[in-house]
Design an enzyme around this catalytic site. Structure first.
Site, PDB file in Angstrom:
ATOM      1  N   GLY A 147      -7.229   0.940   1.347  1.00 32.49           N
ATOM      2  CA  GLY A 147      -7.445  -0.304   0.600  1.00 32.49           C
ATOM      3  C   GLY A 147      -8.477  -1.088   1.388  1.00 32.49           C
ATOM      4  N   ASP A 189     -10.852   3.869   0.171  1.00 32.73           N
ATOM      5  CA  ASP A 189     -10.644   3.132  -1.086  1.00 32.73           C
ATOM      6  C   ASP A 189     -10.997   4.053  -2.242  1.00 32.73           C
ATOM      7  OD1 ASP A 189     -10.370  -0.190  -1.513  1.00 32.73           O
ATOM      8  OD2 ASP A 189     -11.028   0.932  -3.275  1.00 32.73           O
ATOM      9  N   ASN A 213       1.915  -2.696  -8.271  1.00 32.87           N
ATOM     10  CA  ASN A 213       1.717  -2.231  -6.897  1.00 32.87           C
ATOM     11  C   ASN A 213       2.641  -1.083  -6.518  1.00 32.87           C
ATOM     12  OD1 ASN A 213      -0.437  -3.845  -6.431  1.00 32.87           O
ATOM     13  ND2 ASN A 213       0.671  -5.440  -5.322  1.00 32.87           N
ATOM     14  N   ASN A 222       1.901  -6.423  -1.310  1.00 33.61           N
ATOM     15  CA  ASN A 222       3.026  -7.238  -1.797  1.00 33.61           C
ATOM     16  C   ASN A 222       3.604  -6.708  -3.104  1.00 33.61           C
ATOM     17  OD1 ASN A 222       3.414  -9.322   0.099  1.00 33.61           O
ATOM     18  ND2 ASN A 222       1.543 -10.342  -0.584  1.00 33.61           N
ATOM     19  N   HIS A 234       9.579 -11.653   2.973  1.00 41.45           N
ATOM     20  CA  HIS A 234       8.221 -12.203   2.963  1.00 41.45           C
ATOM     21  C   HIS A 234       8.000 -12.708   1.543  1.00 41.45           C
ATOM     22  CE1 HIS A 234       4.063 -12.856   3.898  1.00 41.45           C
ATOM     23  NE2 HIS A 234       3.667 -12.039   2.931  1.00 41.45           N
TER      24      HIS A 234
END
Ligand SMILES: NC(=O)c1ccc[n+]([C@@H]2O[C@H](COP(=O)([O-])OP(=O)(O)OC[C@H]3O[C@@H](n4cnc5c(N)ncnc54)[C@H](O)[C@@H]3O)[C@@H](O)[C@H]2O)c1
Length: 304
Positions: free
Chosen positions: A7, A31, A93, A118, A173
């Protein structure tokens, strides 16, 4: 030793640059976007060249190139956009993290993995389960970033050097993060000797809200997360055994099993070498329990 960052967007590039600036090792940027990791690598190399760092950055679109990596940073994925729910983000994700984690399992199964995508705690769990690695070898970066924000507000409230601040942030988080003013100190002296209860509450609340504020102002958080990743890799690569918060797999610690969430841990050559269990008071325990419940709920929606 090679560090691979999967990424090569904003946070990936920042993590690669920070690793290079600390001369931790050569960094491979990966990527799916053609040209992006190669361009980032060139730009990073130009800064490293001027700074005299002998770490070299490379860019690639070929996952096979991560073979032999000691550390893999998994930061592929999208950030939360306006109008997107937490569940929307999780679904998008989770597909990316599952795919990337299966590539890590194929090409770099022995690497130590730091997940950044996330929602952090469920993504760390998904990566761990997909790679099938030992629980000490897969951890999430979230608490280190929350900690950097917490420390900046402690400095603002007390005016003392940032260098004298020791602090800790645990739990999810996200909404149920837990900045621990009770476990924070200035030069070894409890933080509560320097500030009022009202100031402590203010620091606690600001730390929880600031990520949303930065994202509203500039669209993403970039520099502090990249630095936090480099700190975690440095602690492992140099076997420093720093005590830092990471999203770690719990196996009975804190009375919790089969879940990843932010806890203080000793981070050394062996990855998560020890999870430190704190005696939480009833308020702290309440926030931590909410964090566990939230992560547990998210895990139910994962493609395991
Ligand atoms: N844990 C934390 O503290 C923290 C902090 C900041 C950002 N984040 C998260 O990190 C993620 C990335 O943020 P960003 O700002 O760098 O986003 P970004 O959009 O700038 O970069 C993401 C990159 O991932 C790439 N990508 C997507 N699918 C891929 C795949 N299958 N293989 C390889 N690369 C792939 C994209 O092409 C893009 O270049 C987001 O989920 C964000 O919420 C987490």
């Amino acid at each position: 030793m090679t560090i691979t960052v999967i990424g090569s967007g904003k946070v990936g590039a920042s993590a690669a640059l920070n690793c290079g600036l600390r001369e931790l090792d050569d960094v491979l940027l990966l990527d799916i976007v053609q040209g992006l990791p190669q361009g980032e690598a060139m730009d990073i190399n130009h800064q490293l060249s001027e700074r005299g760092s002998d770490s070299v950055a490379r860019g690639s679109n070929n996952y096979e190139d991560m073979r032999g990596s000691d550390y893999v940073v998994l930061v592929a994925g999208v950030g939360r956009k306006p109008g997107m729910t937490r569940m929307d983000l999780l679904k998008i994700n989770a597909g990316i993290v599952k795919d990337v984690a299966s590539k890590i399992a194929t090409y770099a199964k022995d690497a130590t993995v730091i997940v950044v995508t996330n929602p952090l705690d469920p993504m760390t769990y998904l990566a761990l389960k997909t790679i099938g690695a030992q629980k000490s070898k897969v951890m999430g970066m979230g608490g280190m970033l929350d900690l950097s924000r917490f420390k900046s507000y402690i400095q603002e409230a007390t005016g003392v050097s940032r260098d004298s601040i020791q602090a800790m942030v645990i739990s999810e988080h996200g909404e149920n993060m837990l900045p621990l003013t009770r476990f924070s100190s200035l030069g070894g002296i409890p933080l509560h000797d320097f500030i009022t209860k009202e100031q402590a509450t203010d620091i606690f609340e600001k730390t929880k809200k600031v990520a949303a504020e930065v994202i509203a102002l500039k669209g993403a958080t970039v520099y502090a997360p990249g630095n936090a990743v480099a700190t975690m890799i440095e602690s492992m690569a140099k076997d420093k055994k720093m005590v830092i918060p990471v999203s770690a797999y719990l196996d009975g610690q804190y009375g919790v099993s089969d879940l990843c969430i932010g806890v203080p841990a000793v981070i050394g050559a062996g990855g998560v070498e020890k999870i430190v269990e704190l005696k939480l008071d009833s308020f702290e325990q309440g926030v931590f329990d909410k964090g566990v419940a939230s992560v547990r709920e998210a895990i139910k929606a994962l493609p395991l």
